[in-house]
Design a protein around this motif. Structure first.
Motif: not given
Length: 409
Positions: A37-48, A52-55, A93-101
């Motif tokens: 469930x949690x990884x599915x939420x992450x995938x959906x947020x990253x695809x959009x 920030x929300x995906x973190x 994946x979390x590090x990638x989100x931080x780097x992108x931001x």
């Protein structure tokens, strides 16, 4: 960022034993459901591109794996190291989100934790564009250097050499003759005499490999409920549509080679790390033409050649990985006719890890690893000198490749 399909595959490989176990605890099932469930939420947020929300779900996933005690349940088999490895993927994946931001400090702190959890994919860390903002940083370069030292090929290159033995400490390998009724039945059932190439041994060996790869799908996450012989495994796949793992494919091909009069073995290829849950099982078949054992992988429809196009043995592939000589992966190499294999991943990463040592059964015969019958078939392993590992500890062990890979009698 790691692609989603690979992340999910890693998770299922780690928890696969649990899903197939007879005793499944509520705690394990909850872990599975919440992780999906949690990884599915992450995938959906990253695809959009909502990084920030995906973190949020990623942090929750990491905390979940930090606090779970599921590995304390002795009725199942989930080692803590496996959960740490999965957590490392989420940290990446979390590090990638931080780097992108543009949150460089937080990205590097997360990457440090990720590397501390044992990450080994040097190529991904080098080329992932999500980490572009970090790549000139000295701390990132230091982390990259640590990961490079963990590469399977680097570990293999640092392994001890084999050592010849004055006396033979392993029993003689045995091969069931093609005249045995069970092998005759295999030959007739699959109409193997119609498979072309009998006038050219090497082409015939390849065509029998293609036959198995084309007719039984691979699925490394499943247990197979049938006898472990070519006919039952084929019918299991046809009846259920469920693929079989690499061991089952290698057993199938071994039966088929034996039925056609080739000496063949099922070869379990293993990593140095006793906590590594992954291995790969392939075949070795004796070639009278080349007077050596050949490297044959039914899961990937693969064999390996030298720079002149000559087929190589498992021993030769291992030697060439260590000393850096040329290796050529056959053009047919693929997974389930969906994913072509590359030399860089398949040989220099995956098989470099799994060629640290090898295990074969003493006797190669129809249904040689049955779980329903006492086959009385001991393991024999070839290891580097000085190697100690609890896996296959009861096997007869040699450090002498000349004896292990001797010409069959």
């Amino acid at each position: 960022m790691k692609n989603f399909r690979k992340i999910i595959m890693v998770a299922f490989l780690i928890l696969g034993a649990t899903f197939n176990a007879q005793a499944q605890s509520a705690q394990v099932m909850q872990l599975q459901q919440d992780s999906e469930r949690l990884y599915g939420e992450f995938r959906e947020l990253v695809s959009n591109k909502n990084y920030t929300e995906a973190i949020v779900p990623l942090k929750e996933l990491i905390n979940y794996l930090d606090t779970t005690t599921v590995y304390n349940d002795k009725s199942i088999n989930i080692p803590k190291q496996a959960l740490d490895a999965q957590k490392a993927m989420y940290q990446y994946d979390l590090a990638c989100c931080y780097a992108i931001l543009g949150k460089k400090k937080m990205a590097l702190e997360t990457l440090t934790a990720f590397v501390d959890n044992g990450y080994e994919n040097y190529g991904n860390m080098c080329w992932d564009n999500d980490l572009t903002s970090l790549k000139k940083d000295k701390k990132f370069q230091a982390l990259l250097a640590i990961v490079k030292e963990r590469q399977p090929l680097e570990k293999l290159k640092k392994s001890n050499a084999y050592k010849a033995e004055a006396e033979n400490v392993i029993p003689k390998f045995e091969y069931q003759p093609k005249e045995h009724p069970n092998l005759q039945r295999v030959r007739e059932y699959f109409q193997l005499d119609t498979i072309p190439g009998k006038d050219n041994e090497l082409e015939h060996i390849k065509n029998l490999l293609h036959f198995v790869h084309d007719n039984i799908r691979h699925d490394g996450s499943r247990m197979t409920i049938c006898e472990f012989d070519a006919i039952d495994l084929y019918n299991y796949y046809k009846a259920t549509g469920n693929g079989v793992n690499c061991r089952m494919l290698a057993i199938t091909l071994c039966d088929i080679y034996l039925s056609m009069g080739y000496k063949a073995r099922v070869v379990t290829c293993l990593a140095a790390d006793p906590n590594d849950p992954d291995c790969h099982v392939i075949n070795s078949v004796w070639s009278e033409t080349l007077q050596k054992w050949l490297y044959i992988d039914p899961t990937m429809d693969a064999w390996v050649m030298d720079e002149n196009g000559t087929m190589l043995s498992i021993a030769e592939v291992r030697e060439r990985l260590i000393d850096g000589r040329e290796l050529v992966l056959c053009p047919t190499a693929n997974w389930n006719h969906e994913n072509p294999q590359t030399k860089e991943y398949y040989l220099e990463t995956y098989m470099a890890k799994n060629l640290y040592y090898q295990v074969c059964k003493k006797r190669s015969f129809f249904n040689q690893e049955s779980v329903y019958r006492n086959t009385d078939n001991e393991d024999i392993r070839l290891v580097p000198a000085g190697f100690e590992n609890g896996s296959y500890a009861s096997a007869k062990t040699t450090t002498d490749p000349e004896r292990f890979w001797a010409k069959p009698e």
